[in-house]
Design an enzyme around this catalytic site. Structure first.
Site, PDB file in Angstrom:
ATOM      1  N   TRP A 103       0.652   2.598  -1.934  1.00 26.85           N
ATOM      2  CA  TRP A 103       1.661   3.631  -1.619  1.00 26.85           C
ATOM      3  C   TRP A 103       2.431   4.361  -2.559  1.00 26.85           C
ATOM      4  O   TRP A 103       2.966   5.463  -2.879  1.00 26.85           O
ATOM      5  CB  TRP A 103       2.527   2.895  -0.439  1.00 26.85           C
ATOM      6  N   HIS A 104       2.677   3.494  -3.770  1.00 32.60           N
ATOM      7  CA  HIS A 104       3.487   3.850  -4.888  1.00 32.60           C
ATOM      8  C   HIS A 104       2.831   4.821  -5.786  1.00 32.60           C
ATOM      9  O   HIS A 104       3.249   5.681  -6.437  1.00 32.60           O
ATOM     10  CB  HIS A 104       3.928   2.810  -5.640  1.00 32.60           C
ATOM     11  N   GLY A 105       1.584   4.650  -5.603  1.00 32.85           N
ATOM     12  CA  GLY A 105       0.687   5.928  -6.713  1.00 32.85           C
ATOM     13  C   GLY A 105      -0.614   5.756  -6.223  1.00 32.85           C
ATOM     14  O   GLY A 105      -1.310   4.699  -6.177  1.00 32.85           O
TER      15      GLY A 105
ATOM     16  N   PHE B  20       5.764  10.039  -4.865  1.00 36.53           N
ATOM     17  CA  PHE B  20       5.541   9.456  -3.674  1.00 36.53           C
ATOM     18  C   PHE B  20       5.680  10.308  -2.651  1.00 36.53           C
ATOM     19  O   PHE B  20       6.348  10.978  -2.337  1.00 36.53           O
ATOM     20  CB  PHE B  20       6.082   7.849  -3.501  1.00 36.53           C
TER      21      PHE B  20
END
Lengths: 478, 500
Positions: free
Chosen positions: B331-333, B500
């Site tokens: 999700w973060h990257g 994000f």
């Protein structure tokens, strides 16, 4: 409700006061742009008779003190670093709000500029000294590219990070540029930037250049607007090109600029043409390829002043108490010039004559084995007030009077003036004299001989520092 | 527009001024317009995406609610399908924009071993700002409606505002419908003119801007230098860089959430706390109850628990934890180093879980006092070290870079650099380092107030005398004004979580 409003108002007022103070401290105070302009506002209304506009060619060249001393002309140098024509126009507009000069002199070097917009630092130097007004906003908009206006309109964004380079001048008004040790700023300063150290410059003979190179469109637009603005306000204007290391290309631009000036019946004097006939020594009058020294400016301004006085009606304000600040500035400039002349001397006899100045404090120290002093040296020392035999010692003298005297074994002598802290010390480690000015150890010029530091208490400038080298035939060294 | 931009300094007061004076019925509309304007200032075209996501989840909510009200035998299956379709569409959009190129590159990397290249072209799509945030926020709503935790929102304007509310739109906190949407239902009843609430919101905004402009962006100079030049640096510099990044990402993200909370508070809304002194955590589980709380609780409620949570045995629990943290990393990257970061945290929790009883027995055996301050400090320190270690993977460009970074800490010890002044050549000179240190002390003090007194800064200041309250605020504002990283010489650091 009332209490809340009071609380919030009180907080906002205090916050505003603090932020305004911080803003004032952090703001730029360049003496080649910002301060020349901001100091203009310290001048009394309708006192400036001759206004100079232009780049650094203007503010290093036109010596206000000389114009006052020799012609009684009350002038102001509204020069700023690389001032393009659009800034000359807006600065003239600014001046005309509360001044009605008898003459405007436009230093025309900027007519040779091919730039569309200035570099960031020049935009700052040319506009940040102005007081906030529509004129300033227009000046910034004209100086900066589309899309970047806000970068300069929000001026604190440019200088808020100056906290690492703050100096005394940032905290105390009218203190001036700390790095030069001047007390320039304040009403008495008329914008002239005094430069020292001459270097030879070749002023090319460009008289053969009689063809034109078109001026940059923006430059021409504002060149015309500046002339028109002066004439609309009934003020004569003259365009002058000061001598410098000119190029053929620039001369071709000046040919075009002269033609344009002619369209308005404006006199255009290019002092690079026929420079040799002016009687100025190019090895002496220039600081670098573009700027004159204080002495060079004095000599050149004398010539320019003669021209201005002969061709335009300009009042002689000498003796009028309303113009006292011009007198004070002229006195200051004279002191500076005398210091420059001293700095160029290597003959003890001539040096002696310059040191005979009641404003001078002399910090004299003797170091090394010394040995036998020559008659000349003894005469010099006697003349400045040291008549006794000496070994390793330090004296502080003024007008031949010994104010302080430190020998080996003596405790340190501290001298506190309004602006300086001086310490005279015989070092216990090296057994040599040490002189501290504002906690900075001064470097001696000679290790075996006499070191002399000359401080002008009137102008707060350390004017000169030289040594008499006993190992080199008592030669004067700097 | 970023919170620390001139544009926002103009935008927010105008929005506020109108919001406070317009008729109550128009408040939601006005905020919606303002929110879309705010979003479109980043990229106007992608307003279509957030709009699309809003419409899809809104309609899905209505459909699920209608299915719930019908006594249809197949209603459970129908509403499940509606929810699934809605989730797939929204996640599909997220996947397309955020993960497509990552997927292509990863597949190509695997197949390149066999000299096969399936997909040549990258898809050139700019990542829509905040897509991960508003997608999760909208999905949270639809799942809540599906579960019956919340009634569907019939008012489209209010729902659209819930999804796009500008203070928390681009970097969180990821709000829950039970909290924010419920508050928005009462938007017309809000009493806006409340001096304490407005002051409180303003204090939070000032504090947030201080964290961002004075702290985060300043330490970023050191972090960028160290990570850009890590192959020539030794242990001292690298550890400083890693710790620096820990501070940077915390302050950067915390600042955004704080400004968001403050701005929302001024407008009468209470956003959830997103951070609670995470670096005072005593173990990794505690850390995740304090860090990016909105995301970790979202994953817990909408992924971990549906997967079974800890209800299906220890092995399944460990698997569920790993899945959640790997997904969190992703999700973060869209990059393997983020996945690795997530995996490391998952591993911490799994190992911690499996070794808990053993560690407890060891402490008892060795008569280690576990309630004393020294033990708590040791736990905090160890947790911090583990977190910093994981951050290296987060910040490094690739996993290889992260491993090299860590290796150099071991093989290139440079303890003398702590004292010989070399640390002032890592992007921050002495005076900048001193400013950073003072700012860190302020951060720690505010953190201690939060940790020990359970008070946020605004609440704490309200309890003090007025002169102290004013002094703190004036000092913070003056520090932002003088030391803030802004202006032409300042290379604006994007809020980290804007990717994000």
């Amino acid at each position: 409700m009332k209490k809340t409003i009071c609380r919030i108002t009180g907080f906002l007022i205090i916050l505003l006061l603090i932020l305004v103070s911080l803003n004032k401290i952090l703001a730029f105070k360049f003496s080649d742009g910002v301060s020349n302009v901001s100091n203009f506002y310290n001048q009394d209304d309708n006192t400036i008779d001759v206004l100079f506009l232009g780049s650094s060619h203007c503010f290093t060249t036109f010596n206000n003190g000389t114009l006052w001393d020799e012609y009684g002309i009350a002038s102001y140098d509204m020069g700023t670093a690389l001032q393009p024509m659009w800034n000359s126009y807006y600065l003239l507009k600014e001046v005309l709000k509360n001044q009605k000069p008898e003459l405007v002199v436009l230093e025309g070097y900027a007519t040779a500029f091919d730039i569309e917009y200035s570099q960031d630092s020049r935009i700052i130097k040319n506009t940040y000294g102005m007081k906030w007004s529509k004129n300033k906003i227009d000046a910034i908009m004209a100086s900066s590219e589309e899309g970047r206006h806000l970068d300069f309109l929000l001026d604190y964004c440019q200088y808020h990070s100056r906290y690492k380079e703050l100096k005394k001048a940032d905290f105390f008004e009218n203190y001036g540029n700390q790095s030069t040790g001047y007390n320039w700023f304040g009403k008495d300063w008329k914008g002239h930037y005094l430069m020292d150290t001459s270097n030879p410059v070749e002023v090319m003979d460009v008289s053969r250049i009689d063809y034109e190179n078109e001026l940059n469109a923006r430059t021409e637009e504002y060149y015309r607007k500046t002339i028109e603005l002066a004439q609309e306000n009934g003020i004569p204007i003259v365009v002058i090109i000061a001598p410098y290391g000119i190029s053929d290309y620039e001369q071709s631009k000046f040919v075009a600029a002269e033609r344009i000036a002619g369209e308005y019946n404006v006199n255009f004097i290019n002092y690079n043409l026929g420079f040799d006939e002016l009687g100025l020594d190019p090895d002496f009058i220039f600081h670098d390829n573009w700027h004159m020294t204080a002495l060079g400016a004095h000599a050149f301004t004398s010539i320019v002043g003669e021209y201005l006085k002969s061709n335009y009606t300009i009042s002689d304000r000498r003796g009028d108490p309303k113009y006292d600040s011009w007198q004070r500035w002229a006195d200051y400039t004279r002191q500076y010039e005398l210091g420059q002349m001293l700095m160029n001397c290597y003959d003890l006899e001539t040096i002696k004559s310059y040191l005979d100045n009641p404003n001078y404090w002399l910090i004299v120290s003797t170091d090394g084995e010394l040995g036998e002093s020559s008659d000349k040296v003894r005469s010099f020392m006697a003349d400045i007030g040291i008549t006794e035999e000496f070994s390793k010692e330090i004296w502080l003298l003024q007008s031949r009077m010994q104010l302080e005297h430190v020998k080996e074994g003596d405790s340190d002598a501290y001298v506190v003036t309004k602006d300086r802290d001086i310490c005279l010390r015989m070092s216990e480690e090296t057994y040599s004299p040490e002189i501290y000015v504002d906690n900075n150890l001064q470097k001696n010029k000679v290790t075996n001989g006499i070191n002399v530091i000359v401080y002008n208490a009137e102008t707060n400038i350390f004017t000169d520092s030289f040594g008499i080298d006993y190992d080199n035939g008592y030669a004067v060294v700097r | 527009m970023q919170f620390n931009s001139i544009d926002f300094m103009l935008f927010f007061p105008i929005v506020l001024a109108v919001y406070f004076i317009i008729p109550k019925k128009l408040r939601a509309v006005w905020l919606l317009i303002a929110s879309y304007y705010f979003y479109m200032s980043w990229n106007a075209k992608y307003a279509i995406l957030i709009g699309g996501s809003t419409v899809i989840t809104y309609l899905s909510g209505l459909m699920i609610a209608r299915i719930n009200r019908s006594d249809d035998d197949a209603s459970y299956k129908k509403k499940r399908w509606v929810m699934i379709v809605c989730i797939v569409i929204n996640l599909g959009i997220l996947a397309l924009f955020k993960y497509m190129n990552f997927a292509i590159e990863s597949i190509n990397d695997i197949l390149s071993v066999l000299n096969i290249r399936i997909i040549e072209r990258r898809i050139d799509l700019l990542l829509p700002v905040g897509i991960s945030f508003y997608t999760f926020q909208a999905l949270g709503y639809i799942i809540d409606v599906y579960r019956g935790d919340i009634e569907e929102e019939k008012n489209f304007i209010r729902y659209a505002l819930f999804v796009s509310f500008f203070p928390q739109l681009v970097a969180g906190p990821i709000e829950r419908s039970k909290n924010l949407l419920n508050q928005m239902k009462n938007i017309e009843e809000l009493r806006l003119w409340n001096a304490d609430r407005i002051t409180s919101g303003a204090i939070l905004m000032v504090w947030g801007l201080f964290l961002k402009m004075v702290l985060a962006d300043r330490v970023a100079l050191l972090v960028d230098y160290v990570f850009d030049n890590y192959r020539m640096l030794g242990s001292t510099e690298l550890i400083l860089g890693a710790v620096g990044f820990s501070i940077q990402i915390y302050c950067d993200f915390y600042s955004y959430s704080t400004v968001a909370k403050g701005a929302a508070k001024i407008m009468g809304f209470e956003l959830m706390d997103n951070f609670n002194t995470p670096y005072f955590a005593r173990n990794i589980r505690d850390f995740w109850s304090r860090w990016h709380i909105s995301l970790s609780t979202w994953f817990k409620d909408y992924l971990y628990i549906p997967l079974g949570g800890n209800r299906k045995g220890k092995v399944r629990k460990s698997l569920n934890l790993m899945i959640v943290f790997l997904v969190s990393g992703l999700w973060h990257g869209a990059s393997w180093n983020f996945v690795a970061w997530g995996g490391i945290h998952g591993l911490y929790q799994v190992v911690g879980d499996w070794t808990y009883s053993t560690r407890k027995k060891i402490c008892e055996r060795l008569s280690i006092k576990t309630e004393c301050m020294s033990w708590k400090l040791l736990q905090m320190f160890m947790t911090f070290v583990m977190v910093v270690f994981a951050w290296i993977f987060f910040r490094a460009d690739t996993i290889t870079d992260a491993l090299r970074f860590i290796k150099r800490i071991v093989i290139r010890p440079t303890p003398w650099k702590m004292v010989n002044g070399d640390i002032y050549m890592l992007g921050l000179d002495r005076s900048e380092a001193h400013i950073l240190l003072i700012s860190l002390i302020i951060l720690i003090l505010v953190g201690l107030i939060r940790y020990l007194k359970r008070m946020s800064l605004d609440v704490f200041l309200f309890e003090q005398n007025i002169w102290f309250e004013w002094l703190v605020l004036i000092v913070l504002i003056a520090m932002i004004f003088v030391y803030g990283e802004y202006g032409p010489a300042y290379d604006a650091h994007q809020f980290i979580y804007f990717r994000f």
